[in-house]
Structure formats: C-alpha cells, structure tokens
Write a protein that holds these residues in place. Sequence first.
Motif, short mmCIF file in Angstrom:
data_model
loop_
_atom_site.label_atom_id
_atom_site.label_comp_id
_atom_site.label_asym_id
_atom_site.label_seq_id
_atom_site.Cartn_x
_atom_site.Cartn_y
_atom_site.Cartn_z
N PHE A 78 10.82 1.57 6.75
CA PHE A 78 9.52 1.97 6.20
C PHE A 78 8.52 2.25 7.32
N LEU B 281 5.85 5.31 7.62
CA LEU B 281 4.46 5.04 7.25
C LEU B 281 3.57 4.79 8.46
N TYR C 72 -1.06 0.39 5.63
CA TYR C 72 -0.21 0.40 4.44
C TYR C 72 0.33 -0.99 4.15
N GLN C 73 0.83 -1.15 2.93
CA GLN C 73 1.52 -2.39 2.55
C GLN C 73 2.67 -2.01 1.62
N VAL C 74 3.83 -2.63 1.84
CA VAL C 74 5.02 -2.28 1.07
C VAL C 74 5.48 -3.50 0.28
N ILE D 222 4.15 1.18 -2.63
CA ILE D 222 3.47 1.28 -1.34
C ILE D 222 1.98 1.54 -1.58
N ILE E 168 3.79 5.47 -4.53
CA ILE E 168 2.74 5.39 -3.51
C ILE E 168 1.38 5.49 -4.17
#
Length: 462
Positions: A385, A389, A398-400, A409, A440
């Motif tokens: 990722f 990203l 970002y945060q997954v 995401i 997303i």
Amino acid sequence: MSQSVVEDTSVADYRRLRAAHLNEVTAALDDHVGRLDWSREQIDRHRTARLRALLGYARERSPFHAERLRGLDPATATVADLAALPMMTKQDAQENWDAIVTTRDLDRVRAERILAEQTWFSYTPGGEQIFSSGGSSGVRGVYVWDWQFFVSAVCLAWRTQAREEQRQPSTGVSRLAVLSAGEPPHASTPLFDVPTAPGMETVVIPVGAPFDDVLAAVAAAKPTHLVAYASVIGRLARAASRGELSISPVRVSTNSEPLLDEDRQAIREAWAAPVHNLWGSTEIGVQAVGCARGEGLHIAEDEVVLERVDENGVPVAPDEPAVRTLATGLANRTFPFIRYDLGDQVTLLPDPCPCGSAFARVADIGGRRDDDFRYGSITVPASAFRYVLGTDPRISEYQVTQTAGGANILAVGDPDVGHVSAAVVAALRVQGLADAAIRIQVVDRLQRLSGSGKLRRFVPLR
Ligand SMILES: [Zn+2]
C-alpha cells in the motif's frame, strides 16, 4: 525520436553521473573511515565548526531559517545554543519548501515536476536528486539531496562496514544484494546500492514483488553481503533456517524499520553474520549506524546533531526520558533541516562501546512496525500500500483499514480516486490477492490516537 530512445538516453545520462558520484564517494570514504577513530575532542571540534558553517549558510540563503536564526550569531554558536531555536516539523518543512531551499534553481513546483516526469532516477542540472517518501509518519514529503549531501549520507551509511571490509578483506568475489524499493522516488536504492569493498558487485532486488520472487532472486544472486529492510531480512533468515534459501552472507545491513529482537535472533541462527542496523530518514540521511560489536547504534555526530527534548523542545538530561528527538543535519546545504522533529524517541547508552568508538550510542530504535494484512493464506505487507499511497503527489496523508476482501482507505488531499484504486488493486494482485475490494474516501483530516498524537496508519482486521 521514439519514447524508448528518450528514456534510454535519460537512463544513460543518470548512470554516467551516478558513476562519477560513486567515485566521489570512494574518495571521501577513507576520510570517513578515519573519523571512526576520532577522540571525543576531535568529534566536538569538527561538529562545532560544521554547525557554524551550516547556520551561517542557512541564515544567508534560506529566508525561512534567516527568520528563525535571528538573535543567534553563527560565528560563535555551539550545539547548546540550538536549544534557543524553534523546532521544525515535517509540516513546516513541506509547507515552507520554497523559503527553505537555498538554491534559486529549485522550488517545490519544479521538484514535483521532476518527480512526475522522470522515467528513472535523475539528477538536476545542479547535481541534486529529488526524492519523495511517505516515511514512517505516512505524511508525504519531497526532498532534495545535493551532490555533497549524498556523498555524506552514503559515507555514513557504509563507513562502518567499509572499515570491517578493510580489516578483513574477503577472498574471492563479493556480491551485495540490495533489497529496496528499487525504483524512484525512494532514496533507498541510490543510498544503498553502493559497493563497500574493491571489486564488489551489487544487485538490486525490488522488495515490492511477492516474497517468493524476492526469495528466488536472492538465491540466484548468491550474495556475500545483504542490505534490506529489517523485516525482509528477518523473513529471509527464517526461510534460510527452514532450508528454503541457501546463501552464506558474511555481513548483513538493515534499515528503514525497527530491527526487532526476533529478526536479530533469526539472522543469528541462520548465518551468524555481523548485523549493522541503520537508523535514517529521507530528511537527514543517516542518523546512526550499529558497529556490530556493541549494542545499539553509534550516532553520526560528525554530520548530525541529535537533541533529546521534552514536549516543549527543551533538551533533557542524558538519563531522562525524552518525548522527541530533534535532528540538525550538518551536511545538507540545499535544504537545511535545523532542529527537525524526527518523530522517534531514542535512549542514550551511557557505557563505552566494546568497539572503542567515542561516538555516542543510542539503543535500538523502538516503535512498532506496520502490520501485514492477512487474507487467508495470503500475506500482504504494508509496503504494498505504501508504495502506491505514500508517493502519490496528490495524497498528503492516508490510513488503510483492512476489510475481509480488501481495504478501506482514507486519503487526505485531492487524489484521482479511480486511478489510485486501480493502482492499489494491481499492487495487491502482485501479492497474490486477486480482485481486492478497495474503497477510497477523501477526507479533510485523519483521526489520531489521543495522547501520543500518532496515527495508526495500517489497521488490520481482527
Ligand atoms: Zn561500537
């Protein structure tokens, strides 16, 4: 001219300048190896002079730093005087780029254009390299490494190993396997793809590939020396112990992630090779490197000033716990970092190192590693990722969060959602996860953990 000819020309241009640059490194490395034997007094004298040079230069050429350095006389400044200056955050650095950079030939727009248009690593007409990284914090940054700063960083990364190679020259061919991102815009490949002994061959193995492919590539390379992310080496060592990888490295260098005890142990069991752990950042280059003879890592005090401080930026005593670590990079003239918040906490090791070095030591850098996501029998590393990203110029953070068949995401910025989603799906397919469901959502800000203010970047499914 066809596109491929254009690309080949730019790659050839890069390779020629890179070869010249590595000769510059070779020339500087002897000096750096010699510095490892410096006394405390020599280190301090050199560091003070370098600090005054940096402060004097930054004040004249960087409007951002000129403002902050008012009231400090660079001609007489000492390391202790840094405490009077404000801290510099990642946000400060990225939001004030054009006021920080000290060359008129570069600004943020131009740096972004270089990142967007280059087909391979490249140099500016001024000999700078532009890198980008999500870093451990996950906030995207754009960085410029000038010609001399790169020489400094490479020497810091490799001088400890180079000294050991000089002490015990290997007989026969030595071959360094470099397990890194393998491609722009990450600084890791230019920094680590460097021979540390005469005649050493190097081979770059991209770690974005599925682990079985990485394993096969390492086996085929038959390396005598390895350099890689800590987690990757740990995984290779465990594979070697299970009989799935037959190599005999005589030296191992780790970087980019905390080196966990379990990985150190796995390396010891698999190969019994000395391990040099490196703590660095794209901002500062290299902060500290392990000597493989004593615990922890030696701070590169000749090129970096580290301050352990409380939440207000006030330095704390060596035996007191610190909240932050501030770094001042003495070698970077083009984009000076002065009292820069690294976001890591370090503990000083008070005892002399068995290796005899007078350079101060910090304990192994703690912190947790990003979690891998497991989908049944398939393991997807966080890097899959991160590569997509963390390097998208339109995503600032970002945060997954893992889901049963993919991930949700959250992205701060202005990303092309369709494009990014397709890129993530493709990256996961490479890892063996077909048709991942990726959602997303563009948001204004991310929720941080209360207390530490840190963000849990990767949240696995429980
Ligand atoms: Zn040591």
